[in-house]
Design an enzyme around this catalytic site. Structure first.
Site, PDB file in Angstrom:
ATOM      1  N   ILE A 165       0.837  -1.205   0.000  1.00  0.00           N
ATOM      2  CA  ILE A 165       0.000   0.000   0.000  1.00  0.00           C
ATOM      3  C   ILE A 165       0.870   1.252   0.000  1.00  0.00           C
ATOM      4  CG2 ILE A 165      -1.742   1.282   1.320  1.00  0.00           C
ATOM      5  CD1 ILE A 165      -2.555  -1.488   2.580  1.00  0.00           C
TER       6      ILE A 165
ATOM      7  N   SER B  27      -6.490  -0.644  10.788  1.00  0.00           N
ATOM      8  CA  SER B  27      -6.929  -1.886  10.147  1.00  0.00           C
ATOM      9  C   SER B  27      -8.347  -2.151  10.624  1.00  0.00           C
ATOM     10  CB  SER B  27      -6.026  -3.048  10.571  1.00  0.00           C
ATOM     11  OG  SER B  27      -6.645  -4.291  10.297  1.00  0.00           O
TER      12      SER B  27
ATOM     13  N   THR C 139      -1.400  -7.583  -0.571  1.00  0.00           N
ATOM     14  CA  THR C 139      -0.025  -7.093  -0.515  1.00  0.00           C
ATOM     15  C   THR C 139       0.857  -8.246  -0.042  1.00  0.00           C
ATOM     16  OG1 THR C 139      -0.201  -6.453   1.791  1.00  0.00           O
ATOM     17  CG2 THR C 139      -0.813  -4.786   0.166  1.00  0.00           C
TER      18      THR C 139
ATOM     19  N   ASP D   6      11.649   3.541   4.299  1.00  0.00           N
ATOM     20  CA  ASP D   6      11.480   2.103   4.535  1.00  0.00           C
ATOM     21  C   ASP D   6      12.770   1.561   5.131  1.00  0.00           C
ATOM     22  OD1 ASP D   6       9.241  -0.005   3.061  1.00  0.00           O
ATOM     23  OD2 ASP D   6      11.027  -0.880   3.988  1.00  0.00           O
ATOM     24  N   TYR D   7      12.688   0.541   5.976  1.00  0.00           N
ATOM     25  CA  TYR D   7      13.942  -0.009   6.503  1.00  0.00           C
ATOM     26  C   TYR D   7      14.607  -0.953   5.523  1.00  0.00           C
ATOM     27  CZ  TYR D   7      11.788  -4.324   8.561  1.00  0.00           C
ATOM     28  OH  TYR D   7      11.146  -5.502   8.787  1.00  0.00           O
TER      29      TYR D   7
ATOM     30  N   TYR E 277      -2.412  -6.908  17.665  1.00  0.00           N
ATOM     31  CA  TYR E 277      -2.626  -6.122  16.436  1.00  0.00           C
ATOM     32  C   TYR E 277      -3.913  -5.301  16.549  1.00  0.00           C
ATOM     33  CZ  TYR E 277      -2.970  -5.216  11.374  1.00  0.00           C
ATOM     34  OH  TYR E 277      -3.057  -4.623  10.142  1.00  0.00           O
TER      35      TYR E 277
ATOM     36  N   LYS F 104      -3.922  -1.176  16.843  1.00  0.00           N
ATOM     37  CA  LYS F 104      -4.572  -0.432  15.757  1.00  0.00           C
ATOM     38  C   LYS F 104      -5.743   0.392  16.301  1.00  0.00           C
ATOM     39  CE  LYS F 104      -2.120  -1.547  12.077  1.00  0.00           C
ATOM     40  NZ  LYS F 104      -1.224  -0.531  11.475  1.00  0.00           N
TER      41      LYS F 104
HETATM   42  N1  LIG Z   1      -2.327  -5.692   3.545  1.00  0.00           N
HETATM   43  C1  LIG Z   1      -3.432  -5.690   4.226  1.00  0.00           C
HETATM   44  O1  LIG Z   1      -4.355  -6.487   3.970  1.00  0.00           O
HETATM   45  C2  LIG Z   1      -3.622  -4.729   5.355  1.00  0.00           C
HETATM   46  C3  LIG Z   1      -4.856  -4.689   5.998  1.00  0.00           C
HETATM   47  C4  LIG Z   1      -5.052  -3.811   7.047  1.00  0.00           C
HETATM   48  C5  LIG Z   1      -4.026  -2.967   7.432  1.00  0.00           C
HETATM   49  N2  LIG Z   1      -2.829  -3.023   6.803  1.00  0.00           N
HETATM   50  C6  LIG Z   1      -1.780  -2.125   7.295  1.00  0.00           C
HETATM   51  O2  LIG Z   1      -1.070  -1.538   6.206  1.00  0.00           O
HETATM   52  C7  LIG Z   1       0.270  -1.279   6.630  1.00  0.00           C
HETATM   53  C8  LIG Z   1       1.318  -1.902   5.702  1.00  0.00           C
HETATM   54  O3  LIG Z   1       0.798  -2.935   5.084  1.00  0.00           O
HETATM   55  P1  LIG Z   1       1.203  -3.331   3.620  1.00  0.00           P
HETATM   56  O4  LIG Z   1       0.173  -4.301   3.247  1.00  0.00           O
HETATM   57  O5  LIG Z   1       1.461  -2.150   2.781  1.00  0.00           O
HETATM   58  O6  LIG Z   1       2.579  -4.139   3.955  1.00  0.00           O
HETATM   59  P2  LIG Z   1       3.853  -4.561   3.123  1.00  0.00           P
HETATM   60  O7  LIG Z   1       4.462  -5.713   3.843  1.00  0.00           O
HETATM   61  O8  LIG Z   1       3.535  -4.710   1.678  1.00  0.00           O
HETATM   62  O9  LIG Z   1       4.804  -3.294   3.287  1.00  0.00           O
HETATM   63  C9  LIG Z   1       5.304  -2.936   4.533  1.00  0.00           C
HETATM   64  C10 LIG Z   1       6.600  -2.154   4.320  1.00  0.00           C
HETATM   65  O10 LIG Z   1       6.994  -1.668   5.606  1.00  0.00           O
HETATM   66  C11 LIG Z   1       8.395  -1.848   5.739  1.00  0.00           C
HETATM   67  N3  LIG Z   1       8.725  -1.925   7.174  1.00  0.00           N
HETATM   68  C12 LIG Z   1       8.430  -2.943   8.019  1.00  0.00           C
HETATM   69  N4  LIG Z   1       8.909  -2.655   9.253  1.00  0.00           N
HETATM   70  C13 LIG Z   1       9.514  -1.440   9.170  1.00  0.00           C
HETATM   71  C14 LIG Z   1      10.184  -0.615  10.103  1.00  0.00           C
HETATM   72  N5  LIG Z   1      10.366  -1.005  11.361  1.00  0.00           N
HETATM   73  N6  LIG Z   1      10.625   0.599   9.691  1.00  0.00           N
HETATM   74  C15 LIG Z   1      10.465   0.986   8.404  1.00  0.00           C
HETATM   75  N7  LIG Z   1       9.865   0.235   7.462  1.00  0.00           N
HETATM   76  C16 LIG Z   1       9.380  -0.964   7.848  1.00  0.00           C
HETATM   77  C17 LIG Z   1       8.696  -3.138   4.982  1.00  0.00           C
HETATM   78  O11 LIG Z   1      10.056  -3.202   4.604  1.00  0.00           O
HETATM   79  C18 LIG Z   1       7.742  -3.025   3.802  1.00  0.00           C
HETATM   80  O12 LIG Z   1       8.354  -2.390   2.695  1.00  0.00           O
HETATM   81  C19 LIG Z   1       0.400  -1.809   8.033  1.00  0.00           C
HETATM   82  O13 LIG Z   1       0.187  -0.764   8.963  1.00  0.00           O
HETATM   83  C20 LIG Z   1      -0.718  -2.827   8.107  1.00  0.00           C
HETATM   84  O14 LIG Z   1      -1.126  -3.080   9.437  1.00  0.00           O
HETATM   85  C21 LIG Z   1      -2.605  -3.880   5.777  1.00  0.00           C
END
Ligand SMILES: NC(=O)c1ccc[n+]([C@@H]2O[C@H](COP(=O)([O-])OP(=O)(O)OC[C@H]3O[C@@H](n4cnc5c(N)ncnc54)[C@H](O)[C@@H]3O)[C@@H](O)[C@H]2O)c1
Length: 265
Positions: free
Chosen positions: A18, A145, A193, A37-38, A158, A162
């Site tokens: 996202i 979330s 994702t 990003d880390y 979680y 959230k």
């Molecule tokens: N994908 C879903 O279905 C979903 C649903 C509800 C909420 N979310 C929320 O969306 C957010 C991200 O989800 P996504 O689906 O984009 O995930 P993703 O795994 O595709 O991307 C997460 C990114 O965060 C980076 N990251 C992780 N830990 C880190 C840190 N300590 N410091 C800096 N960067 C860091 C990772 O390297 C990665 O690039 C989260 O807050 C998650 O709770 C996702």
């Protein structure tokens, strides 16, 4: 006129999913985007995609678990672009293998969940807000979330952290609204994702799809488009709110998918 013309946006977790989609869409609407990003390579790849498409992006290696790293991210943004208007506190999540039910939850994972989701959100905003005040206002978008809204059999931490993000959003909106700073939460449902695909078995993914009112699961862009709206002045009268973007997962009765079969053909 682009919707985010002359705005500077910081997005944490923009190396994937996202966050990457939001970075690309915000850039397409004219924003200069800090890709935090880390995973350094992932951040650089998002920035490359943006610059190849003609946009401005600054990749930064940031670990939101550490306050010094968050401070450096905000400082580098202002140094590079001279201002900060949009902050997406997007990084979050827990490990479903250790974030279990109350009796079996690993408490180290609980503490990590607080730091990664809740503390990082508060700290990101805390360091960004003085710059937003200087810029005459801003928009903060916190990612929660649907887990914040419903009970579940696992990922207890979680859901709790959230829900805390939703609360922090309202305090932020209340405290800094008079300075023209808006703060809203976006609550994604199931979005395809890497975080979801890598953590959930196929049958669980299928059951999530079946639980939506719409006949499909979300894409990163489905969430990112809402983030662009929240970042833009189109949402200038919207603050402290929770936008649930979940394909109808949480609004419908859990009985509804099964009861469809009762309808006459
Ligand atoms: N994908 C879903 O279905 C979903 C649903 C509800 C909420 N979310 C929320 O969306 C957010 C991200 O989800 P996504 O689906 O984009 O995930 P993703 O795994 O595709 O991307 C997460 C990114 O965060 C980076 N990251 C992780 N830990 C880190 C840190 N300590 N410091 C800096 N960067 C860091 C990772 O390297 C990665 O690039 C989260 O807050 C998650 O709770 C996702």
């Amino acid at each position: 006129m682009h919707r985010l013309q002359d705005k500077v946006a910081v997005i944490t977790g923009a190396g994937s999913g996202i966050g990457r989609a939001a970075a690309q869409l915000m850039s397409a609407q004219g924003a200069s985007v800090v890709v935090a990003d880390y995973d350094t390579q992932a951040a650089q790849e998002t920035a490359r995609l943006i610059t190849t498409a003609g946009g401005n992006a600054l990749p930064l290696t940031v670990n939101v678990l550490e306050e010094d790293s968050i401070t450096a991210m905000i400082d580098a943004t202002v140094e590079e672009y001279g201002a900060l208007h949009v902050l997406c506190n997007h990084v979050g999540g827990t490990d479903p293998r250790t974030d279990l039910d109350l009796l079996r939850m690993d408490m180290d994972e609980f503490d990590r969940a607080v730091t990664l989701n809740m503390r990082s959100t508060l700290l990101g905003s805390r360091h960004a807000i003085p710059h937003m005040i200087r810029a005459g206002g801003g928009s903060i978008i916190n990612t929660a979330s649907v887990a914040a809204l419903v009970g579940d059999v696992l990922q207890t931490a979680y859901g709790a952290v959230k829900a805390a993000v939703v609360s922090i959003t309202k305090s932020t909106a209340t405290q800094y609204g008079p300075k023209n700073i808006r703060c809203n939460t976006i609550a994604p449902g199931a979005v395809m994702t890497p975080a979801l695909e890598n953590n959930l078995p196929q049958e669980v993914i299928e059951s999530l799809r079946a639980g939506n009112a719409l006949p499909y699961l979300g894409s990163p862009e489905d969430i990112a488009h809402t983030m662009v709206f929240l970042a833009s002045d189109e949402s200038r009268y919207l603050t402290g709110q929770l936008l649930v973007v979940d394909g109808g997962m949480t609004m419908q009765s859990s009985a509804a998918p099964g009861r469809r079969a009762m309808l006459p053909a």
